[in-house]
Design a protein around this motif. Structure first.
Motif, PDB file in Angstrom:
ATOM      1  N   ASP A 138       0.852  -1.183   0.000  1.00  9.94           N
ATOM      2  CA  ASP A 138       0.000   0.000   0.000  1.00  9.94           C
ATOM      3  C   ASP A 138       0.892   1.239   0.000  1.00  9.94           C
ATOM      4  O   ASP A 138       1.777   1.378   0.845  1.00  9.94           O
ATOM      5  N   VAL A 139       0.669   2.131  -0.956  1.00  8.47           N
ATOM      6  CA  VAL A 139       1.467   3.342  -1.093  1.00  8.47           C
ATOM      7  C   VAL A 139       0.704   4.512  -0.482  1.00  8.47           C
ATOM      8  O   VAL A 139      -0.475   4.714  -0.776  1.00  8.47           O
ATOM      9  N   ALA A 140       1.364   5.259   0.379  1.00  7.04           N
ATOM     10  CA  ALA A 140       0.737   6.430   1.006  1.00  7.04           C
ATOM     11  C   ALA A 140       0.648   7.568  -0.004  1.00  7.04           C
ATOM     12  O   ALA A 140       1.669   7.986  -0.561  1.00  7.04           O
ATOM     13  N   PRO A 144      -0.202  12.103  -5.114  1.00 14.59           N
ATOM     14  CA  PRO A 144       0.549  13.285  -4.661  1.00 14.59           C
ATOM     15  C   PRO A 144       2.044  13.049  -4.501  1.00 14.59           C
ATOM     16  O   PRO A 144       2.808  14.010  -4.422  1.00 14.59           O
ATOM     17  N   SER A 145       2.481  11.785  -4.449  1.00 16.99           N
ATOM     18  CA  SER A 145       3.902  11.510  -4.225  1.00 16.99           C
ATOM     19  C   SER A 145       4.710  11.483  -5.521  1.00 16.99           C
ATOM     20  O   SER A 145       5.937  11.350  -5.471  1.00 16.99           O
ATOM     21  N   THR A 279      11.026  -1.332  -2.076  1.00 21.25           N
ATOM     22  CA  THR A 279      11.313  -0.216  -1.175  1.00 21.25           C
ATOM     23  C   THR A 279      12.345   0.732  -1.777  1.00 21.25           C
ATOM     24  O   THR A 279      12.219   1.958  -1.669  1.00 21.25           O
ATOM     25  N   ARG A 280      13.362   0.182  -2.415  1.00 22.60           N
ATOM     26  CA  ARG A 280      14.399   1.034  -3.025  1.00 22.60           C
ATOM     27  C   ARG A 280      13.811   1.925  -4.111  1.00 22.60           C
ATOM     28  O   ARG A 280      14.153   3.110  -4.201  1.00 22.60           O
ATOM     29  N   VAL A 281      12.953   1.356  -4.940  1.00 23.57           N
ATOM     30  CA  VAL A 281      12.350   2.148  -6.026  1.00 23.57           C
ATOM     31  C   VAL A 281      11.502   3.279  -5.455  1.00 23.57           C
ATOM     32  O   VAL A 281      11.585   4.430  -5.898  1.00 23.57           O
ATOM     33  N   GLY A 286      10.636   9.050  -4.148  1.00 28.55           N
ATOM     34  CA  GLY A 286      10.067   9.993  -3.186  1.00 28.55           C
ATOM     35  C   GLY A 286       8.733   9.580  -2.620  1.00 28.55           C
ATOM     36  O   GLY A 286       8.135  10.318  -1.829  1.00 28.55           O
ATOM     37  N   SER A 287       8.213   8.394  -2.973  1.00 32.08           N
ATOM     38  CA  SER A 287       6.958   7.928  -2.401  1.00 32.08           C
ATOM     39  C   SER A 287       7.250   7.085  -1.163  1.00 32.08           C
ATOM     40  O   SER A 287       8.390   6.761  -0.870  1.00 32.08           O
TER      41      SER A 287
END
Length: 294
Positions: A138-140, A144-145, A279-281, A286-287
């Motif tokens: 799940d991406v916060a 917007p990121s 996680t690295r990507v 910046g997300s």
């Protein structure tokens, strides 16, 4: 034109009203529509937008973290961007520029195909006695990121013409925005150098372009995923004739539906490796990943 239920921007001009205005005014709007596309420029004011916050899952809106911000772009601007983004999406799909495991926005493929692919894969592996580890990411605040510099870098790497790149930046790189607060509006704020608004037709394609590199990096280590067999696609076709399963060399590693990511692996060590890549990507772009769900 789309349906009449789309909320208008500052001018109050929606799709329904645009259909009813005199033909002379429609010709003027069409002239501005063509200028926005051909000159990659937007008149001052058309790029300004109000933002309203809708509650998530019909819950109580105790704070803005529990809301989904919707950007109300001007209808004339949405017509121009929608015209270009639709054609760009067709070109990307025709030339197979994006990774095939991105299911969003592809004609003839949808979320049902993605879910069925996962279910069929897991069923075959579990029946064969193979260990299976599945996680969803799940991406916060996914839209917007998206950083504008990162989106430009990706588009340049894929060989987009400079005119198309400039057009992709028009909606979110120019103008100001105001947020609806209770019964009033906030002060006008210049749009930041990052983020794509939810409400413009080009927002999902922009996010898809920005995150596409993740799928290619994951499939470089496809042996960390599940081997479902080179005949898996034909197996799915026999049971679900309308399905279009996409397996690379018999391996299934990840499925992406816009910002919803599903990872599969044969054991926990392999899954951790896939998580590290993911996680690295996201860290570089910046997300922020807020949850992994097993």
């Amino acid at each position: 034109l789309k349906g009449v239920d789309s909320s208008p921007g500052y001018t109050g001009l929606g799709y329904g009203l645009l259909r009813c205005v005199p033909i002379t005014f429609q010709r003027i709007c069409w002239h501005w529509h063509n200028l926005i596309i051909t000159k990659q420029m937007v008149p001052l004011g058309l790029a300004d937008l109000p933002i309203i916050a809708l509650p998530k899952n019909n819950g109580l809106m105790s704070s803005y973290t529990n809301t989904r911000p919707i950007s109300l772009y001007e209808v004339l601007f949405k017509l121009a961007t929608g015209t270009v983004h639709e054609k760009v999406s067709d070109i990307l799909q025709k030339n197979r520029v994006l990774h095939p495991m991105q299911f969003f926005g592809q004609k003839g493929v949808g979320v049902i195909d993605a879910l069925q692919l996962i279910i069929q894969s897991l069923e075959l592996c579990i029946r064969g006695g193979q260990q299976v580890v599945v996680k969803s990411a799940d991406v916060a605040a996914a839209f917007p990121s998206v950083r504008h510099w990162y989106l430009r870098m990706v588009m340049e790497g894929k060989g987009f013409p400079e005119e198309v790149i400039k057009f992709f930046m028009l909606a979110d790189g120019h103008g100001t925005f105001r947020v609806r607060l209770s019964q009033a509006w906030s002060d006008s704020v210049k749009k930041p150098p990052g983020g794509v608004g939810q409400g413009e037709q080009g927002s999902p394609p922009k996010y898809i372009l920005a995150i596409d590199i993740l799928l290619w990096m994951l499939y470089k280590d496809k042996e960390r995923g599940l081997f479902v067999g080179e005949g898996f696609a034909e197996h799915c076709k026999r049971h679900f004739p309308n399905m279009q399963p996409m397996i690379m060399d018999g391996w299934l590693v990840a499925i992406l539906f816009c910002d919803d990511l599903c990872l599969v692996a044969s054991n926990t060590l392999n899954m951790q490796h896939l998580i590290d890549i993911t996680t690295r990507v996201h860290d570089f772009s910046g997300s922020r990943l807020v949850a992994y769900k097993s």
